[in-house]
Design an enzyme around this catalytic site. Sequence first.
Site, PDB file in Angstrom:
ATOM      1  CB  CYS A  58       5.589  -9.941  10.277  1.00  0.00           C
ATOM      2  SG  CYS A  58       5.611 -11.668  10.676  1.00  0.00           S
ATOM      3  CB  CYS A  85       6.517 -13.477   8.130  1.00  0.00           C
ATOM      4  SG  CYS A  85       4.985 -12.935   8.876  1.00  0.00           S
TER       5      CYS A  85
END
Length: 431
Positions: A55, A58
Amino acid sequence: MLDRSNTLLLSGTSHTRLHSCLYLFCSGSVFLFFSFLKTKGDDEIWLIEFYAPWCPVCEQLDPVWHQIGSELRSLGSPVHVGKSDATASKDLSKEFKILSFPAIVMLKKDMKYIYSGPKTKDEIMEFANRVSGPLVRHLSSVQLFQHVRTRHDVMIVYVGATSPLKGNFTSVAETLIVHTFFFSAPRDVLPKEVSLPSLPAVVIFKDGTYFTFNEEHDGDLQSWINRERFPNYNQIDGYTLYAMGESGKLVVLVVAEEKSLSQESLRYKSLVEKVSADYREIYSRNFYFGFMKGSEYIDGLVMGELSVPSFIVVNLSNDGFFMPLGAVQTERHLLDFLNGVLDGSIQGQGGNSIDLRAQRLLYNIKATVKPVFVRAPLYACFLLSLPLLVMVVLFRLCRKKLPPSADADGDGALLDPSLRRRRKPMDKKSD
Ligand SMILES: *[C@@H]1O[C@H](CO)[C@@H](O)[C@H](O)[C@H]1NC(C)=O
Ligand SMILES: *[C@@H]1O[C@H](CO)[C@@H](O)[C@H](O)[C@H]1NC(C)=O
């Protein structure tokens, strides 16, 4: 058995843990995580980021997360900061009801608080300080009360001595502290002009006035606070709008340009602001009012490109919305629009049926990918392959008749397509 060779990088003494807790669960094993939950002290407060290796958001959050860890430490905050790879276990995501990454959760006593605001250092720190502190903060002096009053658009205050109502108030705070502060104050700390029919009382100060909780009228204290914890008129972003869904009220929005506002937008803005104030008595039960810069969020909801500025009424409880039938130029037009929504003469659109939710997901994926395609076609192809994987997995789930308990697996698939792929052979075995 799902655990691969996970290593706990740092667990050591509490000293090392404090010093460098950012990496405590770095390779995130469920087993280790749950044993951590068992061994962590009852009074320890933890702020944990659940991330997924694939991700990008993140990754962006990572430096911010480090800063938060070191700042909280240098401020002497009781909050420990950690992070965990949530894809290592779907049980973990399930336990914490994680729907998207990165997810930020605070563990305090036996409560879990899920952060849903913007992923910025200041906002996350504010959340950490609010939730880790006392549930109800006592304002013991007029100065303190005034100070807090100037710093909060909405201020929820318990007034009076200890009572059963105070117990209710505190237990509401236990849940809703995730969104807002809770205060208590003796009567003589409040401004003189505040008139309370009786004590104890729960009062919400906002919009330059105040509202007193009336059990007969307002029902359950928690629902009332949930309904009234936003200003009547507000500048709204996507996060706030989403949070306002819990209030159960509809939101009347002017959607305007993201940056420099046109004359027309300014006119719409003052129109909605005026109506919200002048007709508060009539509409505040049903509506909140707001002004939103940028139409991206609403475009995603209505699945189309809204012309700006526009008026729209959104029902966040069911992702429904209402559009005015004609141009809204005057106060009369706006009132007709609001009345039309309330009496049902204006047809609601949208909604949250499975069909519409799937369409909305696709719309948002398209909207996200399109600009990337123009700039970096190769990267876009890579991004596109993710939703494709999701579809493949969903397709597979649909064909295979699954017991109801497998629903969460569906969510897991949406969250982490690569994980599902890896797990396929295992599913087979367990069939
Ligand atoms: C306070 O809590 C009690 C017990 O949970 C409940 O019966 C009562 O209705 C609550 N009062 C309010 C005002 O919410
Ligand atoms: C908004 O959605 C809720 C939940 O579906 C529904 O009960 C309510 O009637 C809707 N409000 C309007 C005005 O359509």
